[in-house]
Design a protein around this motif. Structure first.
Motif, PDB file in Angstrom:
ATOM      1  N   GLU A 193       0.859  -1.192   0.000  1.00  0.00           N
ATOM      2  CA  GLU A 193       0.000   0.000   0.000  1.00  0.00           C
ATOM      3  C   GLU A 193       0.892   1.238   0.000  1.00  0.00           C
ATOM      4  N   LEU A 194       1.360   1.547  -1.190  1.00  0.00           N
ATOM      5  CA  LEU A 194       2.291   2.655  -1.381  1.00  0.00           C
ATOM      6  C   LEU A 194       1.917   3.433  -2.632  1.00  0.00           C
ATOM      7  N   LYS A 195       2.260   4.695  -2.639  1.00  0.00           N
ATOM      8  CA  LYS A 195       2.109   5.495  -3.855  1.00  0.00           C
ATOM      9  C   LYS A 195       3.415   5.426  -4.626  1.00  0.00           C
ATOM     10  N   GLN A 196       3.334   4.877  -5.850  1.00  0.00           N
ATOM     11  CA  GLN A 196       4.517   4.706  -6.692  1.00  0.00           C
ATOM     12  C   GLN A 196       4.203   5.194  -8.105  1.00  0.00           C
ATOM     13  N   PRO A 197       5.229   5.558  -8.890  1.00  0.00           N
ATOM     14  CA  PRO A 197       4.969   6.009 -10.266  1.00  0.00           C
ATOM     15  C   PRO A 197       4.334   4.927 -11.141  1.00  0.00           C
ATOM     16  N   LYS A 198       4.637   3.657 -10.874  1.00  0.00           N
ATOM     17  CA  LYS A 198       4.089   2.540 -11.644  1.00  0.00           C
ATOM     18  C   LYS A 198       3.306   1.620 -10.712  1.00  0.00           C
ATOM     19  N   ARG A 200       3.331  -1.637 -10.841  1.00  0.00           N
ATOM     20  CA  ARG A 200       4.051  -2.885 -10.612  1.00  0.00           C
ATOM     21  C   ARG A 200       5.508  -2.689 -10.949  1.00  0.00           C
ATOM     22  N   LYS A 201       6.374  -3.432 -10.312  1.00  0.00           N
ATOM     23  CA  LYS A 201       7.777  -3.408 -10.716  1.00  0.00           C
ATOM     24  C   LYS A 201       7.906  -4.009 -12.114  1.00  0.00           C
ATOM     25  N   ALA A 202       8.888  -3.567 -12.840  1.00  0.00           N
ATOM     26  CA  ALA A 202       8.996  -3.948 -14.251  1.00  0.00           C
ATOM     27  C   ALA A 202       9.280  -5.439 -14.440  1.00  0.00           C
ATOM     28  N   PHE A 203      10.065  -6.042 -13.571  1.00  0.00           N
ATOM     29  CA  PHE A 203      10.550  -7.396 -13.841  1.00  0.00           C
ATOM     30  C   PHE A 203      10.186  -8.421 -12.768  1.00  0.00           C
ATOM     31  N   ASN A 204       9.297  -8.046 -11.852  1.00  0.00           N
ATOM     32  CA  ASN A 204       8.788  -9.051 -10.916  1.00  0.00           C
ATOM     33  C   ASN A 204       7.399  -8.658 -10.446  1.00  0.00           C
ATOM     34  N   ASN A 205       6.710  -9.601  -9.862  1.00  0.00           N
ATOM     35  CA  ASN A 205       5.321  -9.401  -9.458  1.00  0.00           C
ATOM     36  C   ASN A 205       5.222  -8.740  -8.077  1.00  0.00           C
ATOM     37  N   SER A 206       5.683  -7.514  -8.005  1.00  0.00           N
ATOM     38  CA  SER A 206       5.492  -6.678  -6.823  1.00  0.00           C
ATOM     39  C   SER A 206       4.583  -5.528  -7.243  1.00  0.00           C
ATOM     40  N   PHE A 207       3.442  -5.390  -6.563  1.00  0.00           N
ATOM     41  CA  PHE A 207       2.403  -4.454  -6.977  1.00  0.00           C
ATOM     42  C   PHE A 207       2.254  -3.334  -5.949  1.00  0.00           C
ATOM     43  N   PHE A 208       1.732  -2.188  -6.432  1.00  0.00           N
ATOM     44  CA  PHE A 208       1.589  -1.024  -5.561  1.00  0.00           C
ATOM     45  C   PHE A 208       0.175  -0.461  -5.676  1.00  0.00           C
ATOM     46  N   PHE A 209      -0.427  -0.202  -4.512  1.00  0.00           N
ATOM     47  CA  PHE A 209      -1.789   0.328  -4.456  1.00  0.00           C
ATOM     48  C   PHE A 209      -1.791   1.506  -3.497  1.00  0.00           C
ATOM     49  N   GLU A 210      -2.124   2.685  -4.024  1.00  0.00           N
ATOM     50  CA  GLU A 210      -2.148   3.885  -3.190  1.00  0.00           C
ATOM     51  C   GLU A 210      -3.232   3.767  -2.113  1.00  0.00           C
ATOM     52  N   PRO A 211      -2.896   3.952  -0.843  1.00  0.00           N
ATOM     53  CA  PRO A 211      -3.855   3.734   0.249  1.00  0.00           C
ATOM     54  C   PRO A 211      -5.147   4.551   0.125  1.00  0.00           C
TER      55      PRO A 211
END
Length: 427
Positions: A193-198, A200-211
């Motif tokens: 639960e983070l605010k990130q420019p993308k 998901r990371k480009a080369f692995n399955n790490s996802f980001f969702f703005e709280p």
């Protein structure tokens, strides 16, 4: 005898009058469209138009109709045509054979399995019947992205990877109400639960969702055999073994949802993932190895060999700027569909003006839709091709393609709509 002769002359006279009236209307439309296209609005962009009457076989208007354009999602018209030629009424979901107490299976490219719009579980229910399941995941032999796709779109919902056994639409769906929800739950621990420019990371399955996000987020996940195996095991609640090739023997086919349900979503929501997988599915009817290029080559070499301008056709969705089609070639496909598909079915597959999806806010008539067509949008490009119903009861086929404009797309649509309304009211 005299009565018959008089009746014949009367009928001929009426036909001549009707022909003259139709010719006059054509001249009015030709002049009107010509004046509009020659205005300063279109001078710095590239526009192609063709308008055709399928009843009289007359081309009412054409402008740059034999020139090549970037079609964007108008490519999906060709994908629809290919699918109608290659696929049965129900979607092939699995190919399999059974030996002793083991089922050996491989995917066909069916995108509906646990897709959020279909939630189809035909394959799951079928596989659960067997004690031992062995799966072949390596029958897809193309890149996961289409030629010429924009690399930076890897984390956006409209750009999932292609493969032989899609599951959950090849996206992770994330939303929040009282708590964070992740579908499939397999990826729950991979969501921060983070605010990130993308997303998901480009080369692995790490996802980001703005709280603070309130809407649902769909993010493509990276496909590999291990992830697919474990996702399948999660829903089957049993172990799956992975095999390098299918055993010898005659394979059977399991079918899932109706083909039209995929076609409608592809056309109405301009769903790129379904468009891509439809071409993969098409190749499953031609070969044991799956590639969208196999479907494209088969259609061009067998069904469309006589197209006046052969297209450069590289994907199913139109995401690629490598695609090149002429308005004439698109019209040819539309005319074939009009001649061979019942109108009620055809118009249900194409988006209608003023209705849902990509045409919701445009081309709506007073007494109901007067346009059934597929739009196509990329940066600085907007195309629309389909069927126009006139107030006099005529059906016309058109392709209107705009490339390389710098003005807002809304302004292009406003001028196109004005032209379509003139045609509707005049012809």
């Amino acid at each position: 005898m005299q009565f018959t002769r008089n009746l014949l002359f009367t009928l001929l006279g009426l036909l001549l009058l009707q022909g003259c009236a139709s010719s006059k209307k054509s001249r009015v439309i030709k002049k009107n469209i010509g004046l509009r296209l020659n205005s300063s609005f279109f001078e710095n962009s590239f526009t192609g138009v063709i308008l055709f009457d399928p009843l009289t076989k007359d081309t009412i208007f054409q402008h740059n109709s034999n020139k090549y354009f970037t079609p964007a999602s108008n490519t999906k018209i060709f994908t629809l045509y290919a699918s109608l030629k290659l696929l049965p009424d129900s979607i092939p979901s699995l190919k399999y054979l059974v030996k002793n107490d083991t089922i050996y299976a491989e995917g066909t490219g069916d995108p509906s399995l646990l897709h959020s719009s279909y939630n189809d579980s035909s394959s799951i229910k079928f596989l659960k019947q067997y004690k031992n399941i062995a799966f072949h995941f390596n029958n897809y032999e193309e890149e996961k992205y289409g030629p010429g796709w924009a690399w930076e779109d890897y984390d956006l919902y409209f750009s999932p990877e292609r493969n032989s056994f899609p599951i959950y639409g090849n996206v992770v769906t994330i939303f929040k109400n009282d708590s964070l929800h992740v579908i499939p739950s397999y990826f729950r621990n991979k969501v921060g639960e983070l605010k990130q420019p993308k997303n998901r990371k480009a080369f692995n399955n790490s996802f980001f969702f703005e709280p603070s996000r309130e809407d649902t987020l769909e993010v493509p996940f990276i496909i590999d055999s291990l992830h697919t195996k474990e996702l399948l095991e999660e829903v089957l609640q049993k172990k799956v073994s992975v095999i390098n090739r299918m055993p010898e023997g005659g394979k059977k086919t399991l079918y899932s949802i109706s083909s039209d349900s995929l076609y409608k979503r592809m056309m109405h929501q301009s769903d790129n993932f379904i468009a891509e997988q439809l071409l993969v599915l098409g190749s499953s009817t031609l070969s044991d190895t799956l590639t969208s290029s196999k479907s494209i080559e088969h259609i061009l070499e067998n069904e469309l060999l006589n197209l006046k301008q052969q297209p450069r056709w590289v994907d199913g969705s139109g995401l690629s700027r490598y695609n090149l089609f002429t308005p004439e070639s698109i019209l040819d496909i539309l005319n074939q569909l009009y001649s061979n598909v019942p109108k009620e079915r055809l118009y249900s597959i194409f988006p209608s003006g003023g209705d849902e999806g990509t045409m919701k806010d445009w081309y709506n008539g007073i007494h109901g839709p007067y346009i059934y067509a597929k739009s196509g949008s990329l940066g600085n490009n907007y195309c629309l091709s389909g069927y126009l119903l006139t107030n006099s009861g005529k059906t016309l086929i058109f392709s209107f393609m705009n490339n390389h404009f710098r003005k807002p797309t809304t302004e292009v649509k406003i001028r196109m709509q004005s032209i379509f309304e003139h045609i509707r009211d005049t012809y």
